[in-house]
Structure formats: structure tokens, C-alpha cells
Motif scaffolding. Structure first.
Motif, PDB file in Angstrom:
ATOM      1  N   LEU A  71       5.124   7.132  -7.922  1.00 23.19           N
ATOM      2  CA  LEU A  71       4.370   5.886  -7.951  1.00 23.19           C
ATOM      3  C   LEU A  71       2.933   6.135  -7.500  1.00 23.19           C
ATOM      4  CD1 LEU A  71       5.374   3.011  -8.513  1.00 23.19           C
ATOM      5  CD2 LEU A  71       5.716   2.722  -6.065  1.00 23.19           C
ATOM      6  N   CYS A  72       1.987   5.411  -8.103  1.00 21.37           N
ATOM      7  CA  CYS A  72       0.612   5.423  -7.607  1.00 21.37           C
ATOM      8  C   CYS A  72       0.146   3.986  -7.569  1.00 21.37           C
ATOM      9  CB  CYS A  72      -0.298   6.254  -8.510  1.00 21.37           C
ATOM     10  SG  CYS A  72      -2.029   6.117  -8.017  1.00 21.37           S
ATOM     11  N   ARG A  73       0.018   3.434  -6.380  1.00 20.15           N
ATOM     12  CA  ARG A  73      -0.388   2.030  -6.274  1.00 20.15           C
ATOM     13  C   ARG A  73      -1.853   1.845  -6.651  1.00 20.15           C
ATOM     14  NH1 ARG A  73       1.885  -2.269  -6.899  1.00 20.15           N
ATOM     15  NH2 ARG A  73       1.337  -3.462  -5.044  1.00 20.15           N
ATOM     16  N   CYS A  74      -2.636   2.929  -6.662  1.00 19.41           N
ATOM     17  CA  CYS A  74      -4.031   2.813  -7.087  1.00 19.41           C
ATOM     18  C   CYS A  74      -4.155   2.903  -8.601  1.00 19.41           C
ATOM     19  CB  CYS A  74      -4.877   3.910  -6.459  1.00 19.41           C
ATOM     20  SG  CYS A  74      -4.911   3.841  -4.671  1.00 19.41           S
ATOM     21  N   GLY A  75      -3.081   3.215  -9.293  1.00 16.47           N
ATOM     22  CA  GLY A  75      -3.138   3.229 -10.753  1.00 16.47           C
ATOM     23  C   GLY A  75      -3.945   4.372 -11.330  1.00 16.47           C
ATOM     24  N   THR A  76      -3.722   5.585 -10.845  1.00 21.28           N
ATOM     25  CA  THR A  76      -4.481   6.721 -11.383  1.00 21.28           C
ATOM     26  C   THR A  76      -3.788   7.362 -12.592  1.00 21.28           C
ATOM     27  OG1 THR A  76      -3.405   8.293  -9.871  1.00 21.28           O
ATOM     28  CG2 THR A  76      -5.427   7.255  -9.095  1.00 21.28           C
ATOM     29  N   TYR A  77      -2.757   6.707 -13.114  1.00 24.49           N
ATOM     30  CA  TYR A  77      -1.965   7.327 -14.196  1.00 24.49           C
ATOM     31  C   TYR A  77      -2.784   7.816 -15.392  1.00 24.49           C
ATOM     32  CZ  TYR A  77       1.650   4.724 -11.605  1.00 24.49           C
ATOM     33  OH  TYR A  77       2.445   4.202 -10.633  1.00 24.49           O
ATOM     34  N   ALA A 101      -8.013  11.344  -7.971  1.00 26.66           N
ATOM     35  CA  ALA A 101      -7.520  10.629  -6.779  1.00 26.66           C
ATOM     36  C   ALA A 101      -8.362   9.409  -6.442  1.00 26.66           C
ATOM     37  CB  ALA A 101      -7.492  11.575  -5.583  1.00 26.66           C
ATOM     38  N   GLN A 102      -7.699   8.375  -5.980  1.00 30.70           N
ATOM     39  CA  GLN A 102      -8.418   7.232  -5.398  1.00 30.70           C
ATOM     40  C   GLN A 102      -8.113   7.241  -3.905  1.00 30.70           C
ATOM     41  OE1 GLN A 102      -8.469   3.559  -7.610  1.00 30.70           O
ATOM     42  NE2 GLN A 102      -8.486   4.639  -9.539  1.00 30.70           N
ATOM     43  N   CYS A 103      -7.134   6.444  -3.458  1.00 34.70           N
ATOM     44  CA  CYS A 103      -6.824   6.555  -2.030  1.00 34.70           C
ATOM     45  C   CYS A 103      -6.284   7.941  -1.718  1.00 34.70           C
ATOM     46  CB  CYS A 103      -5.857   5.466  -1.576  1.00 34.70           C
ATOM     47  SG  CYS A 103      -4.114   5.841  -1.838  1.00 34.70           S
ATOM     48  N   GLY A 104      -5.630   8.567  -2.703  1.00 44.03           N
ATOM     49  CA  GLY A 104      -5.174   9.937  -2.547  1.00 44.03           C
ATOM     50  C   GLY A 104      -3.800  10.093  -1.932  1.00 44.03           C
ATOM     51  N   TYR A 105      -3.228   9.011  -1.460  1.00 39.73           N
ATOM     52  CA  TYR A 105      -1.994   9.131  -0.684  1.00 39.73           C
ATOM     53  C   TYR A 105      -0.828   9.656  -1.522  1.00 39.73           C
ATOM     54  CZ  TYR A 105       1.327   8.094   3.032  1.00 39.73           C
ATOM     55  OH  TYR A 105       2.267   8.188   4.024  1.00 39.73           O
ATOM     56  N   CYS A 106      -0.777   9.292  -2.794  1.00 41.29           N
ATOM     57  CA  CYS A 106       0.341   9.743  -3.642  1.00 41.29           C
ATOM     58  C   CYS A 106       0.071  11.107  -4.237  1.00 41.29           C
ATOM     59  CB  CYS A 106       0.544   8.755  -4.793  1.00 41.29           C
ATOM     60  SG  CYS A 106      -0.778   8.855  -6.036  1.00 41.29           S
ATOM     61  N   GLN A 107      -1.157  11.622  -4.076  1.00 38.34           N
ATOM     62  CA  GLN A 107      -1.585  12.743  -4.920  1.00 38.34           C
ATOM     63  C   GLN A 107      -0.904  14.061  -4.599  1.00 38.34           C
ATOM     64  OE1 GLN A 107      -3.302  12.376  -7.705  1.00 38.34           O
ATOM     65  NE2 GLN A 107      -3.816  10.220  -7.411  1.00 38.34           N
ATOM     66  N   SER A 108      -0.530  14.294  -3.345  1.00 39.53           N
ATOM     67  CA  SER A 108       0.221  15.533  -3.065  1.00 39.53           C
ATOM     68  C   SER A 108       1.481  15.534  -3.902  1.00 39.53           C
ATOM     69  CB  SER A 108       0.618  15.609  -1.586  1.00 39.53           C
ATOM     70  OG  SER A 108      -0.510  15.665  -0.759  1.00 39.53           O
ATOM     71  N   THR A 111       0.870  -1.181   0.000  1.00 42.07           N
ATOM     72  CA  THR A 111       0.000   0.000   0.000  1.00 42.07           C
ATOM     73  C   THR A 111       0.903   1.226   0.000  1.00 42.07           C
ATOM     74  OG1 THR A 111      -0.007   0.091   2.402  1.00 42.07           O
ATOM     75  CG2 THR A 111      -1.776  -1.156   1.358  1.00 42.07           C
ATOM     76  N   MET A 112       0.419   2.277  -0.612  1.00 43.02           N
ATOM     77  CA  MET A 112       1.258   3.486  -0.713  1.00 43.02           C
ATOM     78  C   MET A 112       1.576   4.054   0.675  1.00 43.02           C
ATOM     79  SD  MET A 112       2.344   4.797  -3.529  1.00 43.02           S
ATOM     80  CE  MET A 112       3.779   5.801  -3.371  1.00 43.02           C
ATOM     81  N   GLU A 113       0.627   4.003   1.561  1.00 47.91           N
ATOM     82  CA  GLU A 113       0.854   4.465   2.944  1.00 47.91           C
ATOM     83  C   GLU A 113       1.340   3.277   3.763  1.00 47.91           C
ATOM     84  OE1 GLU A 113      -2.756   5.310   5.079  1.00 47.91           O
ATOM     85  OE2 GLU A 113      -1.724   6.136   6.823  1.00 47.91           O
TER      86      GLU A 113
HETATM   87  S1  FES Z   1      -4.230   7.438  -5.412  1.00 42.08           S
HETATM   88 FE1  FES Z   1      -3.647   5.806  -4.116  1.00 42.08          FE
HETATM   89  S2  FES Z   1      -1.539   5.639  -4.433  1.00 42.08           S
HETATM   90 FE2  FES Z   1      -2.158   7.101  -5.893  1.00 42.08          FE
END
Ligand code: FES
Ligand code: FES
Lengths: 745, 154
Positions: free
Chosen positions: B131-137, B95-102, A368-370
Motif C-alpha cells: 500500500l502507498c497512502r501517498c499514491g506513488t503507484y 517517494a513522497q512521505c517515503g514511509y512505504c518505500q522500503s 497515514t502510512m506511519e
Molecule cells: S510514499 Fe507515503 S505511503 Fe508511499
């Protein structure tokens, strides 16, 4: 739990035992009213467990983990649709850990889900009752929407009814003459009464027996692309993830656990670490150590400086030894034969046209990213935990156990999650945070794992091996036999989640192979359990993540053996077996112009998986470049029955595909000396902007029941890519990750 | 001894050990938690900030080595007053989980400041460290193109 608890624990099984359990629950347990866990403060009103109303506005409780899949938005839309409120006026909140928010759809049955039948329906109801009694509040199995579809709309409709009744009482008007709009009850003369004012009175109105739901043709939110409730926060850096929790006086910690997973620590020497600046405390965790410091970096640095002697791992020391042990499971009796149509043994007597293939997939981390983290505060015999998690009741109860408290003394907050993918169904991160907080009572302690700690202490997707055999008729397979061996992820997580591993067939080990909507005359799927103590857990799409690869690569091999078009062959197998699946495959072939020839340097592959009640077909186009293979384009068609939020469904498919392709190309967790080798994104990479394909998605609605989208996009991506590589290069790759066999750009 | 840093336009005195990565000063000392921790080894881009406009991995830059003005996600826009890039991100529901978005938005901001007509290849080059593990590319790419068009107009 009392006596009933023991009965349900033991009978939380699949098949006949569940029926026994169903009798044991009794009518009362299954039908009794659920307690509303919302405890409104002054000036707040709650009408049911999904609604909290204050003078400022309406908050919809969306009691599932928001880990990127958009669930808070879709669940809120279910309530908002029936309640009749303006979208921009509502807020959402995960809410408390409570059995009231049980998931009735999470338990699955050892039947192919595409087959409609009444025994299966009855069993499903019983499983739902088990969920209710055990209070399983969990986000997983792509079930959130399916589980909430009725109940959250009913909650909205019941609240709207109460608002109208309250307005009727207040004004003396007949309820039948009143209407609602955007959070107001409208009187016949056009006068408006706000829900916010009516709420305290409405809360006293007994809810109707069976509130009437809108006809889908009247929907204004459902079936539409809704703006996500979390989007603005997430693009401005203001969304609070667990790792972002800020509390007065908080200290920062990390942990370093035995990399030989599941083994204890012999001894440690923390002298150097204790002298480092900022270090407040070193904590003995039994199977590792923790460091509390003034900031996270100080804790990371100090943890590295501690010398530790570890006990040895309870499983074979390296990848090779682990896989040869998995291979040995084929010598045992099968744990399951969940598909056994016709007579494979007669159909596959050794003649020379039998096709055999052997496949293997590696262990995988969730990444997971976090990274894993949690905050805990132990104060005055009360424990508070802030943790991004997929199972808050489990987190609460285990935290209580660790701290020696009653569950009532524990409060769990579930903030946003920087990815879940199944990893946050666990409670190891919260347990460890509680242990750290217990070392310094009275102070909030945030425990953050380094990426290396996260990747090397996962509950992995198990490695698996498959032996397939088949025989072709003229234009379609007439026999297919699959033997699949893997350590049992299901038994492991059942033990963690329910305190016991149910005996009987492990459906998850073979899901994606035994339950596919293909009519093959002689068709058998056997599962073999290999007893290996590497920690395992659900990884996005679970058993389907490897069975999809095995099964769909093998169908491709069968088609290729007779030079038959793999789409046409599958269509023929599905035609009379499951029409919605047939239509999904047909749709994707049309999207990709499958009938048109490809340019010379290009190749394409197809795959289909029916998982979590959602059939998904994908076609992947690749090309050769100077730097290696490039994944150019993915077409994806699926059927969810009722598409509640088309744009979000598209996002989930894209996400599932990219997650699957990342694993197919790069993903591999290996072991040396009992320890996981890969520790960070340099050795466990994923698709990035330059390597991610274009993706086109089409959603159909031919299925009678609604189904989820968080996981089903993942399984077909991996075989579709392997099949495309065969199509382009003639190289049949039967082991993942693909990077070990071909060069990618 | 304290050291002065300019963060989001304000001069701030930092007491932390100069070896501390900027990321942890931002997050743990200053409470600027919009900048995320993902890998700690400059492999994921979650911690991207701008130093004098240059996208920089704050996990791998000691606070003692910071030369220039630091801008974090908190310094470019707010929910009430988003930049064009952020607005487009919302419209495209990136954004999905949003964690990479900043980190993604900081990298995209730097890209578009330098090049207001990026090609797909430019986007690949500028964004592949994130990297975006949610695949928002796919949506990030579409959003960058759209933001570029809008920035040219404005
Ligand atoms: S939106 Fe989840 S890691 Fe990019
Ligand atoms: S945390 Fe800095 S690049 Fe990953």
C-alpha cells in the motif's frame, strides 16, 4: 499569555470581530522584529531564522512538516535561489518549534476566494497578523508555499546582501562591483570568497530594509523540477521518521484507549499483562492504559491482555443513529448562508421542473502510512519530544502542560512524517507519549500505536448530508439551492488549537459548495451544524472533500436532466465569473479529447473544485471488465499562479487524486456500540497498484497569486468518478463509498 | 537461549522470544529501522524483507520460523552506493512521505530478480500487496519498467 493573549484568543474570529482584533494588536505587535529561534553553537552562524552556517556547510531551515508533499525541497529552493548557492551543497532541517515560523496564510475567511476584492485583502492581512501574534506554526490548508513565497526569498536575498557587504568590508572593494555564484562572493579580479568564511562577519551586517528579489526570468531553481532533498534517504531506508527515533536506553510502549471516543475508563485489571515477559510497567491513563516493555510487540501483546471496563460514548451508538441526528440539523436555523445570490425562494417555487437530490458521505479516517507515535524523555525537569507533527508549537505547549513544565523546558524535534493528511495537526499522540515518559522519568520511551488503535482513535472527517434543489434554463442552471448538514469539524479543532470555538459562520462546513466560481442567477448555500461529539479533524481538503462531491454531482445531474454536455455547461457558468477556472476546465477537456466519442464499454465523468485558491478540473475514464468497474485514466488540469516545482506539483495531484479515489471507492468509518468498526487495511482499504489509474497532469499559470497543491487534487476526484459511473451505467450514486453500490475490479 | 539468524550477510544471535515477529526484532532489537511497521497483519507491505530472495511480510513471520537468509533495505544499497532500482527511484522522484518505500523497493527488487521484463500485469501482481497512502503507484510502475530496461543492459 498575558492580556494581549486573551484579547487575541477571543478575537481570533472571522469577519468583523477580526477587525476589532486587528485594532487590539496595535502597530507594534504586528511590525515588531521576530526573534531568531536558532541558537548557534560554537563555529555556527545564523543570519536569520532560515539560515544556519557552519564551516562544513549551509543548512536552510524549512519549518514546515515534511509529510510527503515535498515542502522541504520547495522551501529550500526559495532561499537557495536568492542566496545563490549550489543545490547539492545545501542541507535542510525542520528546526525548532517557534512562533517566528508562524503561518500567516492559514486562517481563512468566509468569502469565495476566487473573488478579488480589497476588503478581503485587508482582512487577510489582519488574519496574517493574528497568525504572527499567536505564533501559529502549522502546516495545513495547502498554505506553506503561499506563506513562504515572499518571506523565504527575502531571507535568502538579505543573507546574500550581507555576504556581499562583508566581502566588501574585508577586501576594501565596492559592494556594487561584487558578484556571487554558488556560495561564493566573486571579486572583480575573479578571486572567490566563500560564504562559509564570510558568515561570521556577514552576521554582524544589519539586514537591508527591502532586499531586491530576482525577476522570475532569472530564476534557476524556482520553476524547475528540483531533485527532492529527502529522496536518497527515502529510497535507502535511512530517512528518520518519528517512529524510527533511536535513543540510548530507550524502552518501547503502546497505549489502549477507550474505543468509545472521549469517554473515561471505569476500571482495569492488568495482572496477566504484568506477568508477561518484557513488561516493565502498566500505566493508568484515565481514559485508557499504557504498557511499557522491552520491545513494541511485547507492549502490543500485553495491552491486549488487560481487561478493561469502559464508560459509554457521548454520541449516538451507531452509524444509523448518528446520521439521523445529522439529518435533524436541517430543522434548526442555518449556521451560515455564505452565498445568497438572486432570490432562490422565488426561483424555486414548486413547479414541476425542479430537480432535487440528496447526498451523503461517511466519516473517514486519515490512515497515514506511519501509525501515530512519539518518543518522550523527561529528565531533570526538562522534557524532550520527538514527534512527526504538523504544529510543533502546539505540541510543545501541550506537552508542557501535561508535564507541568514551562514551554521553555520543552524541546520538540519534528522528524519526517509517514503521511499527515491533517492527522498530525493534533497533539494527542505527543501528549500520550509524554504521559508514558512521566511514568518512567529518566528513560526515553517510544510509544507506538497499533494500526487498530490509530484507525479507531482518529479525528475523523465528519459524515455529512446534503439536500440540493435546482432549476434549469435552456442550457444552464438558473437556480441552485444547497443545504448541507454536518457536525462542525471547525468548531472542534478550533477548541483544540485555540482553546475556544469561535461563534459565527462555519466556512469549512460549506467550503467547496458556497465558493465555487459559477455564475448562477439564484444561488444559495446554507450550512447546518449538527452537535455530535465524535472527534473530528481536518482531513486532506477538509470541507471541500465532501462539498466537492455534493456540488459537482448535482451540477452533473442538472446537465443530464437537459441532456447538456456537463463541460460546456460549466464553461458557460464560469466564463464571466473566473477566467483562470474557465481555462483549467477547457484544458482538461482538451487533454481528455472530451469531444471525441468513447468506446462502448467505457464511461467518463468530469468535475471541478476551486479549493485553497487552486482551481482543479478532472476527467475520469472508466471501463467495465468481467471483474467489475475499472478506473482507467484521470486527466487533471490546475492553476497555481506560479508553478515553483512542476514535477512535484504533478506528484501532489497524483497523490491527491489517489487519496480521493480511495475514499470514494472504499473509505468508510462506521460505528457500532459507540465504537469504530474498521480497524485495519482489511476493512479500510485504498487503491493499490492494480487498481490505481494512469494520471496525466497539466499545470497552468494564469492566476495572479501563487497557491498550494497538497489538498486541491482530492475534491474533484470523487464526483468525477461518480459522474463517470452514471455516464457508463446510468446509475446515479449519491452516497459514498461507491463500493456499497457497484462492484469494482 | 539464543538463535542464529543471517541478516544482510552477517550471522547474528537473537535472544528474543521465538514468537516475536521478525519485524520487531529488526526494528527494536537490532535497530534496523528501515523496515517499517504499517498494519501488523500482512495487509500493507511496509515491513517487506527478503527471505532467501522471497518477498516476505516480516510483521507476520515469527523470528523462530525464519528459514533462510534475511535481507532488509539496509542490506541492498546505501546512499553512497545505491542499486540500479534505487537509482531509478531517485531519477523518477518516486517517494513522497517515503514511509512505504522500503517495502516497495524490496518487493520490486524481488520481482526484478525473478523477471527482468515484467509486464504491467506482472507489476500489478507483484506490487499490489504494498500500500502507498501517498499514491506513488504511477511513478513506481514507471520506475520498475525503467529499472528492468537498465538491468537487461547491465
Ligand atoms: S510514499 Fe507515503 S505511503 Fe508511499
Ligand atoms: S506491517 Fe507487515 S504488511 Fe503491514
Amino acid at each position: 499569555m498575558g492580556k494581549l493573549g486573551t484579547i487575541t484568543r477571543r478575537t481570533f474570529l472571522i469577519g468583523s470581530a477580526a477587525i476589532a482584533g486587528g485594532v487590539a494588536f496595535g502597530y507594534y505587535q504586528v511590525t515588531k522584529e521576530l526573534e531568531n529561534p536558532l541558537k548557534p553553537g560554537k563555529g555556527e552562524t545564523t543570519l536569520n531564522p532560515y539560515l544556519l552556517i557552519t564551516k562544513e556547510g549551509i543548512t536552510i531551515i524549512t519549518p514546515r512538516a515534511e509529510m510527503g508533499q515535498g515542502v522541504h525541497t520547495t522551501l529550500a529552493a526559495l532561499v537557495a535561489e536568492e542566496l545563490d548557492v549550489a543545490w547539492q551543497d545545501i542541507k535542510t532541517m525542520h528546526g525548532p518549534a517557534s512562533g517566528t515560523y508562524y503561518n500567516e496564510k492559514v486562517a481563512t475567511l468566509p468569502y469565495p476566494e476566487y473573488k478579488e476584492n480589497s476588503t478581503k485583502d485587508k482582512l487577510e492581512n489582519i488574519m496574517g497578523a493574528v497568525g504572527k501574534i499567536m505564533g501559529i506554526q502549522i502546516t495545513g490548508g495547502s498554505t506553506s508555499t503561499r506563506d513562504a513565497f515572499e518571506k523565504m526569498r527575502l531571507a535568502g536575498a538579505a543573507a546574500r546582501y550581507a555576504m556581499i557587504e562583508a566581502a566588501a568590508d574585508k577586501t576594501g572593494q565596492k559592494a556594487s562591483t561584487l558578484k556571487t555564484k554558488d556560495g561564493f562572493v566573486i571579486l572583480p579580479d575573479g578571486q572567490k570568497l566563500s560564504y562559509l568564511q564570510l558568515a561570521p562577519e556577514a552576521a554582524k551586517i544589519p539586514p537591508p530594509e527591502a532586499p531586491k528579489l530576482k525577476d522570475p526570468s532569472e530564476w534557476r531553481y524556482l520553476g524547475k523540477d528540483m531533485p527532492r532533498v529527502d529522496m536518497v534517504e527515502k529510497v535507502t531506508g535511512t530517512a528518520e521518521f518519528g517512529i524510527d527515533t533511536k535513543l540510548e536506553g530507550m524502552l518501547f510502549a503502546t497505549i489502549r484507549m477507550n474505543p468509545q471516543l472521549g469517554a473515561k475508563m471505569k476500571s482495569f485489571d492488568a495482572k496477566k499483562a504484568k506477568e508477561m515477559p518484557g513488561v516493565k510497567k502498566v500505566v493508568d491513563l484515565g481514559d485508557g492504559i499504557g504498557v511499557i516493555a522491552n520491545n513494541t510487540w511485547q507492549a502490543f501483546e500485553a495491552a491486549k491482555k488487560i481487561t478493561i471496563e469502559w464508560e459509554e460514548a457521548p454520541y449516538p451508538p451507531d452509524t444509523k443513529a448518528i446520521f439521523s441526528q445529522i439529518e435533524q440539523a436541517f430543522n434548526n436555523e442555518p449556521n451560515s448562508t455564505l452565498r445568497d445570490d438572486g432570490d432562490v425562494n422565488t426561483a424555486l417555487v414548486p413547479t414541476k421542473d425542479i430537480i432535487k437530490a440528496q447526498y451523503a458521505v461517511p466519516f473517514l479516517a486519515h490512515a497515514t502510512m506511519e501509525p501515530m507515535n512519539a518518543v518522550a524523555l523527561l529528565k531533570d525537569d526538562k522534557l524532550t519530544v520527538w514527534a512527526g507533527n504538523q504544529a510543533p508549537v502546539l505540541v510543545r505547549d501541550h506537552a508542557a502542560k501535561v508535564a507541568g513544565l514551562n514551554s521553555e523546558a520543552v524541546t520538540v524535534y519534528t522528524p519526517y512524517m509517514g503521511g499527515g493528511f491533517g492527522r498530525r495537526c493534533e497533539y494527542d499522540f505527543s501528549d500520550l507519549a509524554v504521559k508514558m515518559a512521566m511514568a518512567m522519568p529518566g528513560l526515553p520511551i517510544k510509544t507506538t500505536w497499533s494500526r487498530e488503535e490509530d484507525m479507531r482513535h482518529d479525528f475523523y472527517r465528519p459524515g455529512a448530508i446534503a439536500h440540493f434543489e435546482g432549476r434549469m434554463g435552456n442550457d444552464q442552471p438558473i437556480a441552485l439551492k444547497a443545504d448541507i448538514a454536518s457536525p462542525s469539524c471547525f468548531q472542534q479543532f478550533s477548541s483544540r488549537f485555540m482553546g475556544m470555538a469561535p461563534p459565527g459562520p462555519d466556512k469549512i462546513l460549506v467550503e467547496g459548495s458556497f465558493d465555487q466560481p459559477y455564475a448562477i442567477e439564484h444561488y444559495q448555500v446554507n450550512g447546518y451544524i449538527s452537535d455530535i461529539a465524535v472527534p473530528l479533524g481536518p482531513w486532506r481538503s477538509v470541507g471541500n472533500s465532501y462539498n466537492g462531491f455534493f456540488h459537482e454531482c448535482f451540477l452533473d445531474e442538472l446537465a443530464a436532466s437537459k441532456n447538456i454536455d456537463p463541460v460546456a455547461m460549466r464553461l458557460q457558468l464560469m466564463k464571466n465569473e473566473h477566467e483562470p477556472s474557465y481555462k483549467v476546465l477547457k484544458a482538461v477537456a482538451e487533454m481528455a479529447d472530451w469531444d471525441k466519442p468513447l468506446a462502448k464499454n467505457k464511461g467518463r465523468g468530469v468535475a471541478f473544485t476551486y479549493s485553497f485558491n487552486t482551481p482543479v478540473a478532472q476527467i475520469i475514464e472508466i471501463s467495465n471488465s468481467e471483474d467489475g468497474l475499472k478506473v482507467d485514466k484521470v486527466w487533471c488540469a490546475l492553476d497555481v499562479g506560479t508553478a515553483l516545482d512542476p514535477r512535484n506539483i504533478e506528484a501532489q495531484m497524483m497523490s491527491g487524486i489517489i487519496y480521493g479515489l480511495s475514499a470514494a471507492i472504499y473509505g468508510e468509518i462506521t460505528f457500532e456500540n459507540g465504537q469504530v468498526v474498521e480497524g485495519n487495511f482489511d476493512s479500510y482499504d485504498a487503491l493499490r497498484m492494480a487498481t490505481a489509474p494512469q494520471i496525466e497532469v497539466k499545470t497552468l499559470q494564469n492566476k495572479p497569486h501563487i497557491s498550494g497543491v497538497g489538498e486541491p487534487g482530492t475534491p474533484p476526484s470523487m464526483p468525477a468518478l461518480a459522474n463517470a459511473i452514471f455516464n457508463l451505467t446510468g446509475n446515479r450514486i449519491r452516497e459514498l463509498p461507491l463500493k456499497n453500490a457497484v462492484e469494482f475490479a | 537461549m539464543g538463535r542464529s539468524l543471517n541478516i544482510n550477510g552477517s550471522d547474528i544471535t537473537i535472544e528474543a522470544d521465538p514468537q516475536t515477529p521478525l519485524l520487531w526484532v529488526l526494528r527494536d532489537e537490532l535497530g534496523l529501522v528501515g523496515t517499517k511497521f504499517g498494519c501488523g497483519i500482512a495487509m500493507c507491505g511496509a515491513c517487506t524483507v527478503l527471505v532467501d530472495g522471497e518477498p516476505t511480510r516480516s510483521c507476520s513471520l515469527s523470528v523462530g520460523d525464519v528459514e533462510g537468509k534475511v535481507t532488509t533495505i539496509e542490506g541492498i544499497g546505501t546512499p553512497e552506493n545505491m542499486t540500479i532500482i534505487q537509482q531509478v527511484w531517485v531519477e523518477h522522484q518516486v517517494a513522497q512521505c517515503g514511509y512505504c518505500q522500503s517495502g516497495q523497493i524490496m518487493a520490486a527488487t524481488a520481482l526484478l530478480q525473478e523477471n527482468n521484463q515484467p509486464t504491467d500485469e506482472d507489476i500489478d501482481d507483484a506490487m499490489s500487496g504494498n500500500l502507498c497512502r501517498c499514491g506513488t503507484y504511477p511513478r513506481i510502475r514507471a520506475a520498475i519498467h525503467e529499472a528492468a530496461t537498465r538491468l537487461q543492459r547491465s
